[in-house]
Design a protein around this motif. Structure first.
Motif, PDB file in Angstrom:
ATOM      1  N   ALA A   1      40.571  51.600  44.604  1.00  0.00           N
ATOM      2  CA  ALA A   1      40.259  52.778  43.795  1.00  0.00           C
ATOM      3  C   ALA A   1      40.208  52.437  42.311  1.00  0.00           C
ATOM      4  O   ALA A   1      39.366  52.968  41.573  1.00  0.00           O
ATOM      5  CB  ALA A   1      41.300  53.870  44.057  1.00  0.00           C
ATOM      6  N   LEU A   2      41.102  51.545  41.858  1.00  0.00           N
ATOM      7  CA  LEU A   2      41.062  51.104  40.464  1.00  0.00           C
ATOM      8  C   LEU A   2      39.734  50.433  40.152  1.00  0.00           C
ATOM      9  O   LEU A   2      39.118  50.684  39.099  1.00  0.00           O
ATOM     10  CB  LEU A   2      42.215  50.139  40.201  1.00  0.00           C
ATOM     11  N   ALA A   3      39.273  49.566  41.052  1.00  0.00           N
ATOM     12  CA  ALA A   3      38.000  48.883  40.848  1.00  0.00           C
ATOM     13  C   ALA A   3      36.845  49.877  40.825  1.00  0.00           C
ATOM     14  O   ALA A   3      35.912  49.742  40.014  1.00  0.00           O
ATOM     15  CB  ALA A   3      37.784  47.839  41.948  1.00  0.00           C
ATOM     16  N   LEU A   4      36.893  50.890  41.706  1.00  0.00           N
ATOM     17  CA  LEU A   4      35.845  51.918  41.671  1.00  0.00           C
ATOM     18  C   LEU A   4      35.852  52.660  40.337  1.00  0.00           C
ATOM     19  O   LEU A   4      34.793  52.959  39.773  1.00  0.00           O
ATOM     20  CB  LEU A   4      36.052  52.903  42.824  1.00  0.00           C
ATOM     21  N   GLY A   5      37.038  52.966  39.849  1.00  0.00           N
ATOM     22  CA  GLY A   5      37.119  53.620  38.544  1.00  0.00           C
ATOM     23  C   GLY A   5      36.549  52.758  37.438  1.00  0.00           C
ATOM     24  O   GLY A   5      35.886  53.260  36.516  1.00  0.00           O
TER      25      GLY A   5
ATOM     26  N   ALA B   1      42.798  43.071  34.999  1.00  0.00           N
ATOM     27  CA  ALA B   1      43.571  42.338  36.003  1.00  0.00           C
ATOM     28  C   ALA B   1      45.033  42.754  35.969  1.00  0.00           C
ATOM     29  O   ALA B   1      45.684  42.905  37.024  1.00  0.00           O
ATOM     30  CB  ALA B   1      43.438  40.842  35.771  1.00  0.00           C
ATOM     31  N   ALA B   2      45.563  42.952  34.773  1.00  0.00           N
ATOM     32  CA  ALA B   2      46.957  43.375  34.645  1.00  0.00           C
ATOM     33  C   ALA B   2      47.168  44.764  35.233  1.00  0.00           C
ATOM     34  O   ALA B   2      48.193  45.039  35.880  1.00  0.00           O
ATOM     35  CB  ALA B   2      47.377  43.349  33.180  1.00  0.00           C
ATOM     36  N   LYS B   3      46.221  45.663  35.028  1.00  0.00           N
ATOM     37  CA  LYS B   3      46.311  46.992  35.621  1.00  0.00           C
ATOM     38  C   LYS B   3      46.375  46.891  37.145  1.00  0.00           C
ATOM     39  O   LYS B   3      47.166  47.592  37.803  1.00  0.00           O
ATOM     40  CB  LYS B   3      45.120  47.848  35.207  1.00  0.00           C
ATOM     41  N   ALA B   4      45.536  46.025  37.712  1.00  0.00           N
ATOM     42  CA  ALA B   4      45.520  45.855  39.167  1.00  0.00           C
ATOM     43  C   ALA B   4      46.859  45.319  39.669  1.00  0.00           C
ATOM     44  O   ALA B   4      47.387  45.779  40.701  1.00  0.00           O
ATOM     45  CB  ALA B   4      44.383  44.921  39.576  1.00  0.00           C
TER      46      ALA B   4
ATOM     47  N   LEU C   1      40.229  45.771  54.675  1.00  0.00           N
ATOM     48  CA  LEU C   1      40.591  46.494  53.447  1.00  0.00           C
ATOM     49  C   LEU C   1      40.736  45.535  52.284  1.00  0.00           C
ATOM     50  O   LEU C   1      40.263  45.819  51.157  1.00  0.00           O
ATOM     51  CB  LEU C   1      41.894  47.265  53.668  1.00  0.00           C
ATOM     52  N   GLY C   2      41.375  44.384  52.503  1.00  0.00           N
ATOM     53  CA  GLY C   2      41.537  43.408  51.428  1.00  0.00           C
ATOM     54  C   GLY C   2      40.209  42.870  50.937  1.00  0.00           C
ATOM     55  O   GLY C   2      40.031  42.629  49.730  1.00  0.00           O
ATOM     56  N   ALA C   3      39.250  42.693  51.854  1.00  0.00           N
ATOM     57  CA  ALA C   3      37.931  42.197  51.444  1.00  0.00           C
ATOM     58  C   ALA C   3      37.224  43.212  50.557  1.00  0.00           C
ATOM     59  O   ALA C   3      36.600  42.842  49.549  1.00  0.00           O
ATOM     60  CB  ALA C   3      37.093  41.892  52.684  1.00  0.00           C
ATOM     61  N   TYR C   4      37.310  44.502  50.916  1.00  0.00           N
ATOM     62  CA  TYR C   4      36.711  45.535  50.063  1.00  0.00           C
ATOM     63  C   TYR C   4      37.362  45.542  48.683  1.00  0.00           C
ATOM     64  O   TYR C   4      36.674  45.601  47.650  1.00  0.00           O
ATOM     65  CB  TYR C   4      36.881  46.904  50.709  1.00  0.00           C
ATOM     66  N   ALA C   5      38.694  45.520  48.645  1.00  0.00           N
ATOM     67  CA  ALA C   5      39.394  45.557  47.359  1.00  0.00           C
ATOM     68  C   ALA C   5      39.051  44.338  46.504  1.00  0.00           C
ATOM     69  O   ALA C   5      38.793  44.455  45.294  1.00  0.00           O
ATOM     70  CB  ALA C   5      40.900  45.640  47.595  1.00  0.00           C
ATOM     71  N   ALA C   6      39.037  43.150  47.117  1.00  0.00           N
ATOM     72  CA  ALA C   6      38.729  41.923  46.366  1.00  0.00           C
ATOM     73  C   ALA C   6      37.297  41.930  45.852  1.00  0.00           C
ATOM     74  O   ALA C   6      37.024  41.535  44.702  1.00  0.00           O
ATOM     75  CB  ALA C   6      38.981  40.706  47.246  1.00  0.00           C
ATOM     76  N   LEU C   7      36.355  42.367  46.691  1.00  0.00           N
ATOM     77  CA  LEU C   7      34.951  42.391  46.289  1.00  0.00           C
ATOM     78  C   LEU C   7      34.729  43.334  45.114  1.00  0.00           C
ATOM     79  O   LEU C   7      34.090  42.964  44.107  1.00  0.00           O
ATOM     80  CB  LEU C   7      34.085  42.806  47.475  1.00  0.00           C
ATOM     81  N   LEU C   8      35.258  44.552  45.207  1.00  0.00           N
ATOM     82  CA  LEU C   8      35.035  45.525  44.137  1.00  0.00           C
ATOM     83  C   LEU C   8      35.764  45.134  42.858  1.00  0.00           C
ATOM     84  O   LEU C   8      35.220  45.295  41.748  1.00  0.00           O
ATOM     85  CB  LEU C   8      35.493  46.910  44.602  1.00  0.00           C
TER      86      LEU C   8
END
Length: 526
Positions: free
Chosen positions: A400-404, A338-341, A484-491
């Protein structure tokens, strides 16, 4: 569960870790890509006219407009009006390629003939007009942006149209009738600053006919064919005008430059046996991204390269932590992820804010200095583009962070991030794909978030190529950010949940390993 202090401490640690030279250089490169490529575009564009270019007309609000038509007019005081009967409309259209020199009969949908009250013959002055169009029936339009629909249908000798405009101070009201006795109100326009002595009269104009030429693998580019329209009027009556004032025939804007106008049907008005025929070409309405005008966001060509850099930095920020964990280091906790995000989003947002805040106003000034007309936007819209696009970059970084974090390997996560975010944005920026497919892509992929950069407005009364390749996103900026926010939040939520499920087991294993290492070191020392 982690307390607020745990998160704050984790953010502080991540910020300290993020300030490595490689990451800071990468973010600086992203900002430079936006600024340098944007300014190169601005400095590389110059007006192509000989000598000084004529300044494009601007409307009462300062926005670029189209204002070209034939006008038979006379003075009108603060109270009065005009009534006419329109008995027919005719038009001509340039024949499609390869027969460019042929003209065929026909009216384009937004060809216009009718009556108008205007502040003067200067292009861009305030006006209110009541007209019959080629395919959209009776319309009342005023001050370039506003359009009010009347009855549908066309006009002919058997079915003429009566039109009436009345002025009372700065208020103009339009009525229509089928017989000249029973009138229906179409609309009312308030024109602040309308001069005490305005011009009233008959007009005709016809915008270019838009055709689309196939390119790429289904994409299209615009071609505009020259057109002309004419209206035939009788029963012309004016109230509130000086009886001694004479009628004058003028052309607002340019006219009679084409061979057809020079040798066949010139623009202007012809009065004969109580009948008035007005013929003209052009348009009266808002200007978009055509005719060489550039939208405010035209200097954002470096955004795609900056997005690529941000995606790579974000993925490697996540995968480096999991590589540490795989080699026996401390496990990645939910607080750390979470801190990284938080740190990544903040750094990306500030980077984008600085780069966009420089390139847009500076690039716009350079374009104007080079004689290129720029479509002006309000300060609020400009701030929305800068802040919103920076926010879209930040959300793309979190995605991208979540994908990683989910895929663990940079060689897998980077291509996925590029294919889902960068590639749709780039592919739809050019006329490569069919317009419908491009619009669908920008509705359902994370690239929808970059609708924040659009300032162009689609007007229903203006024929234009409203496609992504022309700068028009299918979603409003706030809806694109929501996608875009929904994708980022979901991942990110999936990545954090995965950490919760597996973090306890890995933490216990890591603590047991640490105890074994400590015991071995104690024994070795003894």
């Amino acid at each position: 569960m982690h307390s607020t202090n745990d998160i704050l401490h984790a953010v502080h640690r991540e910020w300290a870790a993020f300030r490595r030279p490689g990451r800071l250089i990468a973010m600086a490169a992203a900002a430079l890509a936006v600024v340098v490529l944007g300014l190169l575009y601005a400095f590389g564009n110059h007006a192509s006219c000989d000598g000084l270019c004529d300044a494009p007309p601007t409307g009462p609000d300062g926005a670029l407009v189209h204002d070209q038509f034939s006008f038979l007019h006379r003075d009108l005081g603060e109270n009065g009006g005009i009534t006419v009967r329109l008995t027919s409309m005719r038009g001509t259209i340039t024949y499609p390629p390869p027969h460019h020199d042929q003209i065929v009969p026909g009216l384009v949908p937004w060809a216009k003939a009718g009556i108008i009250v205007k502040g003067g013959v200067r292009p861009g002055s305030s006006y209110a007009a009541l007209m019959v169009t080629g395919s959209h029936g009776v319309r009342m339009q005023y001050d370039y942006r506003h359009d009010v629909a009347g009855s549908g249908g066309g006009v002919s000798a058997r079915a003429p149209r009566w039109l009436r405009l009345t002025r009372s101070g700065d208020t103009v009201t339009g009525h229509e009738s089928a017989d000249g006795e029973h009138w229906t109100k179409v609309g009312t326009a308030r024109l602040p600053g309308l001069s005490g002595t305005a011009q009233v009269g008959l007009f005709a104009t016809s915008p270019g006919d838009l055709t689309l030429r196939p390119v790429g693998i289904g994409g299209t580019t615009e071609q505009v064919r020259w057109t002309q329209a004419g209206g035939v009027f009788d029963h012309v009556g004016v109230e509130g005008a000086d009886p001694a004032a004479r009628w004058r025939s003028d052309t607002v804007g340019e006219a009679n430059r084409t061979d057809w106008e020079k040798y066949h049907t010139p623009a202007g008005a012809v009065v004969k046996n109580g009948t008035v025929t007005v013929t003209g070409s052009g348009d009266i309405g808002p200007a978009g991204g055509e005719d060489g005008a550039r939208p405010a966001e035209s200097t954002l060509g470096g955004l795609a390269l900056a997005l690529l850099v941000v995606l790579v930095v974000a993925v490697r920020l996540a995968t480096s932590a999991y590589r540490r964990e795989a080699t026996g280091g401390a496990p990645v906790t939910r607080a750390e992820l979470a801190a990284k995000a938080i740190v990544l989003a903040a750094v990306t947002f500030v980077t984008g804010l600085l780069a966009l805040g420089v390139v847009m106003p500076v690039g716009r000034g350079v374009l104007k200095g080079n004689g290129i007309p720029v479509i002006e936007v309000s300060a609020l819209t400009g701030a929305r583009v800068v802040a919103g696009t920076a926010a879209a970059l930040a959300l793309a970084a979190v995605l991208a962070l979540a994908l990683g974090a989910l895929l663990r390997r940079a060689r897998t996560a980077v291509p996925v991030a590029v294919l889902t975010t960068l590639l749709p944005y780039v592919a739809t920026s050019f006329p490569l794909l069919p317009d419908g497919l491009s619009q669908w892509i920008l509705r359902v992929t994370p690239a929808a978030g970059f609708a924040t950069r659009q300032t162009l407005v689609a007007y229903p009364q203006v024929t234009a190529h409203y496609a992504p390749s022309a700068g028009y996103f299918p979603l409003p900026w706030w809806a694109g950010v929501a996608v875009l926010g929904a994708y980022a939040a979901l991942l990110l939520g999936l990545a954090l949940r995965r950490r919760q499920a597996g973090g306890t087991r890995r933490s216990a294993a890591w603590r047991a390993k640490a105890r074994r290492v400590k015991t071995w070191r104690v024994k070795a020392w003894r």
